[in-house]
Design an enzyme around this catalytic site. Sequence first.
Site, PDB file in Angstrom:
ATOM      1  NE  ARG A  54      -4.746  -1.039   9.619  1.00  0.00           N
ATOM      2  CZ  ARG A  54      -3.829  -1.020   9.357  1.00  0.00           C
ATOM      3  NH1 ARG A  54      -3.637   0.401   8.723  1.00  0.00           N
ATOM      4  NH2 ARG A  54      -2.954  -1.041   9.401  1.00  0.00           N
ATOM      5  NE  ARG A  67       7.667  -2.018   6.364  1.00  0.00           N
ATOM      6  CZ  ARG A  67       6.181  -2.216   6.258  1.00  0.00           C
ATOM      7  NH1 ARG A  67       5.844  -2.061   5.794  1.00  0.00           N
ATOM      8  NH2 ARG A  67       5.729  -2.942   7.696  1.00  0.00           N
ATOM      9  NE  ARG A 123       1.803  -4.600  11.146  1.00  0.00           N
ATOM     10  CZ  ARG A 123       2.859  -4.966  10.133  1.00  0.00           C
ATOM     11  NH1 ARG A 123       4.532  -5.159  10.778  1.00  0.00           N
ATOM     12  NH2 ARG A 123       3.290  -4.193   9.049  1.00  0.00           N
ATOM     13  NE  ARG A 142       5.678  -0.472  10.086  1.00  0.00           N
ATOM     14  CZ  ARG A 142       4.983  -0.450   9.575  1.00  0.00           C
ATOM     15  NH1 ARG A 142       4.427   0.131   7.875  1.00  0.00           N
ATOM     16  NH2 ARG A 142       3.554  -1.021   9.969  1.00  0.00           N
ATOM     17  CE  LYS A 187      -2.399  -1.068   3.819  1.00  0.00           C
ATOM     18  NZ  LYS A 187      -1.266  -2.494   4.281  1.00  0.00           N
TER      19      LYS A 187
END
Length: 220
Positions: free
Chosen positions: A88, A127, A171, A160, A13
């Site tokens: 969400r 990431r 998540r 992160r 996203k």
Amino acid sequence: MNIVLLGAPGSGKGTQAARLSHRYGIPHISTGDIFRHEIAQKTELGLKVEEYVKSGRLVPDELTVSIVSGRLTKPDCGQGFILDGFPRTVAQAESLDAYFTSAKRQLDKVVYLQMTESQAVERLSSRRQCEACGQIYNLKSQPPKEADKCDTDGGTLFQREDDKPETIRKRLVVYNELTEPLISYYRGAGLLLTVNGGQGVDSVSNEVYAALDGLEPRPA
Ligand code: AP5
Ligand code: MG
Ligand code: ZN
């Protein structure tokens, strides 16, 4: 043009929203980036949301909706916006519908980046993100030219806190339970564009551009 990007954690996203923002000249609004910025600055809002974000749970709807509502009234949203990570929950989607009705605007498309869970987990564990400009990297698929440095501004890349394996799993559970229902919500509204998010970054972008380029930018 008013767009929502929908998809599991790691579906791309943020990566695609940054490109769409550049292409169409409209702001990229990421609730996750807003929260992380507030947490880093240790603001009152940051302190309120820190535990939720770090543990991979959703920030309560009321708080999230009020942040987004405030953001959408900013002048840079006049020609449209790209929402990344909002809505969400069904309650958030309903409040967004109410916003569009009262502002006499409309949601043009919901781009759903579809992909497998195992792919998402793999992407998230490699990431990195630039501390200065927010640019997203991936040690495997989109590495920076120089280790731990942003190509654009030399900013330091960080990992992160919610990209730890156990928080990634949390998540994904939260996504499946609370966010996944939005796929049928927006399919029912005739707004859903399903894209194969498991392809390379450029292939995903090209599919999205092909669908969005024909939409007229809408005045405020
Ligand atoms: P948020 O920041 O929105 O996290 P998320 O939804 O879990 O999504 P991610 O940012 O992890 O993934 P992404 O889809 O943006 O993928 P990316 O482009 O980075 O939210 C964080 C937290 O904030 C939530 O857990 C919650 O606590 C809170 N929050 C936020 N919004 C909220 C809301 N509305 N309500 C309540 N709470 C909220 O890509 C991932 C990696 O893959 C990168 O390394 C990238 O380089 C790589 N990559 C991307 N595309 C490709 C591709 N096509 N091929 C190969 N690699 C790729
Ligand atoms: Mg993101
Ligand atoms: Zn940077």
